[in-house]
Design a protein around this motif. Structure first.
Motif, mmCIF file in Angstrom:
data_model
loop_
_atom_site.group_PDB
_atom_site.id
_atom_site.type_symbol
_atom_site.label_atom_id
_atom_site.label_comp_id
_atom_site.label_asym_id
_atom_site.label_seq_id
_atom_site.Cartn_x
_atom_site.Cartn_y
_atom_site.Cartn_z
ATOM 1 N N GLN A 59 20.235 82.352 68.779
ATOM 2 C CA GLN A 59 18.579 82.858 70.257
ATOM 3 C C GLN A 59 18.975 81.858 71.513
ATOM 4 O OE1 GLN A 59 17.631 82.968 66.094
ATOM 5 N NE2 GLN A 59 17.947 85.203 66.595
ATOM 6 N N ARG A 60 19.082 80.493 71.284
ATOM 7 C CA ARG A 60 19.153 79.918 72.303
ATOM 8 C C ARG A 60 19.464 80.406 74.228
ATOM 9 N NH1 ARG A 60 19.844 74.431 69.419
ATOM 10 N NH2 ARG A 60 17.494 74.315 68.369
ATOM 11 N N TRP A 64 17.483 81.807 77.244
ATOM 12 C CA TRP A 64 17.548 80.861 78.285
ATOM 13 C C TRP A 64 17.832 81.305 79.415
ATOM 14 C CZ3 TRP A 64 13.364 77.655 78.696
ATOM 15 C CH2 TRP A 64 13.549 77.146 77.821
ATOM 16 N N ASP A 65 19.037 82.110 79.347
ATOM 17 C CA ASP A 65 19.226 83.402 79.932
ATOM 18 C C ASP A 65 17.990 84.543 81.094
ATOM 19 O OD1 ASP A 65 21.526 83.018 80.314
ATOM 20 O OD2 ASP A 65 22.583 83.939 78.844
ATOM 21 N N GLY A 66 17.457 84.872 79.732
ATOM 22 C CA GLY A 66 16.318 86.137 80.484
ATOM 23 C C GLY A 66 15.427 85.152 81.081
ATOM 24 N N ASN A 68 14.860 81.837 82.057
ATOM 25 C CA ASN A 68 15.857 82.183 83.749
ATOM 26 C C ASN A 68 15.644 83.282 85.140
ATOM 27 O OD1 ASN A 68 15.899 79.548 83.373
ATOM 28 N ND2 ASN A 68 17.730 79.604 82.790
ATOM 29 N N LYS A 69 16.404 84.092 84.683
ATOM 30 C CA LYS A 69 15.487 85.425 85.039
ATOM 31 C C LYS A 69 14.160 85.818 85.907
ATOM 32 C CE LYS A 69 17.313 89.796 85.763
ATOM 33 N NZ LYS A 69 18.194 91.070 85.293
ATOM 34 N N THR A 70 13.158 85.618 84.709
ATOM 35 C CA THR A 70 12.009 85.567 84.471
ATOM 36 C C THR A 70 11.482 84.754 86.369
ATOM 37 O OG1 THR A 70 11.729 86.618 83.292
ATOM 38 C CG2 THR A 70 10.378 85.812 83.757
ATOM 39 N N MET A 71 12.271 82.881 85.800
ATOM 40 C CA MET A 71 11.427 82.776 86.916
ATOM 41 C C MET A 71 12.067 82.834 88.178
ATOM 42 S SD MET A 71 9.519 80.571 85.169
ATOM 43 C CE MET A 71 9.116 81.095 83.729
ATOM 44 N N GLU A 72 12.973 83.374 88.012
ATOM 45 C CA GLU A 72 14.415 83.319 90.137
ATOM 46 C C GLU A 72 13.532 85.180 90.175
ATOM 47 O OE1 GLU A 72 18.479 83.818 88.951
ATOM 48 O OE2 GLU A 72 18.376 82.045 88.168
ATOM 49 N N THR A 73 13.235 85.957 89.578
ATOM 50 C CA THR A 73 12.661 87.010 89.873
ATOM 51 C C THR A 73 10.670 87.482 89.904
ATOM 52 O OG1 THR A 73 12.887 88.283 87.854
ATOM 53 C CG2 THR A 73 15.116 88.262 89.091
ATOM 54 N N GLY A 74 10.635 86.613 88.626
ATOM 55 C CA GLY A 74 9.607 86.674 88.705
ATOM 56 C C GLY A 74 9.169 88.608 87.916
ATOM 57 N N THR A 76 9.411 90.470 84.326
ATOM 58 C CA THR A 76 9.361 90.078 82.590
ATOM 59 C C THR A 76 9.993 91.504 82.219
ATOM 60 O OG1 THR A 76 9.223 89.294 81.027
ATOM 61 C CG2 THR A 76 7.168 89.819 82.107
ATOM 62 N N ARG A 77 11.027 91.746 81.802
ATOM 63 C CA ARG A 77 10.853 93.435 81.388
ATOM 64 C C ARG A 77 9.852 93.919 80.200
ATOM 65 N NH1 ARG A 77 16.934 93.630 78.617
ATOM 66 N NH2 ARG A 77 16.208 92.985 77.124
ATOM 67 N N TYR A 78 9.715 92.401 79.074
ATOM 68 C CA TYR A 78 8.921 93.057 78.147
ATOM 69 C C TYR A 78 7.206 93.090 78.603
ATOM 70 C CZ TYR A 78 12.575 91.189 76.372
ATOM 71 O OH TYR A 78 13.796 90.629 76.556
#
Length: 147
Positions: A59-60, A64-66, A68-74, A76-78
């Motif tokens: 699952q790693r 990490w893809d999710g 890092n995307k969250t850190m970049e965009t601010g 979270t889809r959750y």
């Protein structure tokens, strides 16, 4: 009650669910007693380490893809969704956990980290599997006319 009257450190320390905070790079910066109980790693084991400590290898990359995307965009889809995933215990066994995440923001609105509130659902998930298997067995008996 005004938030200034709440001892948040005491609240987190005494919570029955794991409270895990990671910085923008994914290093663990907060690991409460419930985290120790659920995952088996002490605070000293966990602080400063990557979340890979408790994420199964398969699952790693997705995690990490999710992350890092969250850190970049601010974003979270959750949001407030309850996420259910496998996790690792210090002794090597797999746990079934359920958790929610929330973004931590700095003064400028940038994401500085993520907090996860985690519950070990292993016993409940195992019981659900047993009940589903029993239901399949009973339905099969009903279809064949066995009692």
């Amino acid at each position: 009650m005004a938030s200034s009257n709440i001892d948040f450190e005491q609240l987190v320390r005494g919570a029955g669910d794991a409270v895990i905070v990671c910085d923008a790079e994914g290093a663990i910066v907060l690991w409460n007693k419930a985290s120790e109980r659920i995952f088996g790693f002490t605070e000293a084991d966990a602080l400063g380490k990557s979340l890979d400590l408790i994420i199964p290898e398969r699952q790693r990359q997705r995690h990490w893809d999710g992350y890092n995307k969250t850190m970049e965009t601010g974003v979270t889809r959750y949001g407030a969704d309850l996420l259910k995933v496998p996790a690792l215990h210090k002794d090597g066994r797999t746990l079934s956990i359920a958790f929610t995440v929330s973004l931590l923001l700095g003064d400028g609105g940038q994401v500085t980290g993520i907090v996860a509130i985690v519950r070990d659902e292993s016993a409940r998930f195992a019981e659900d599997r047993k009940l589903r298997a029993r239901l399949v067995e009973l339905e099969a008996k009903t279809k064949t006319g066995d009692n």
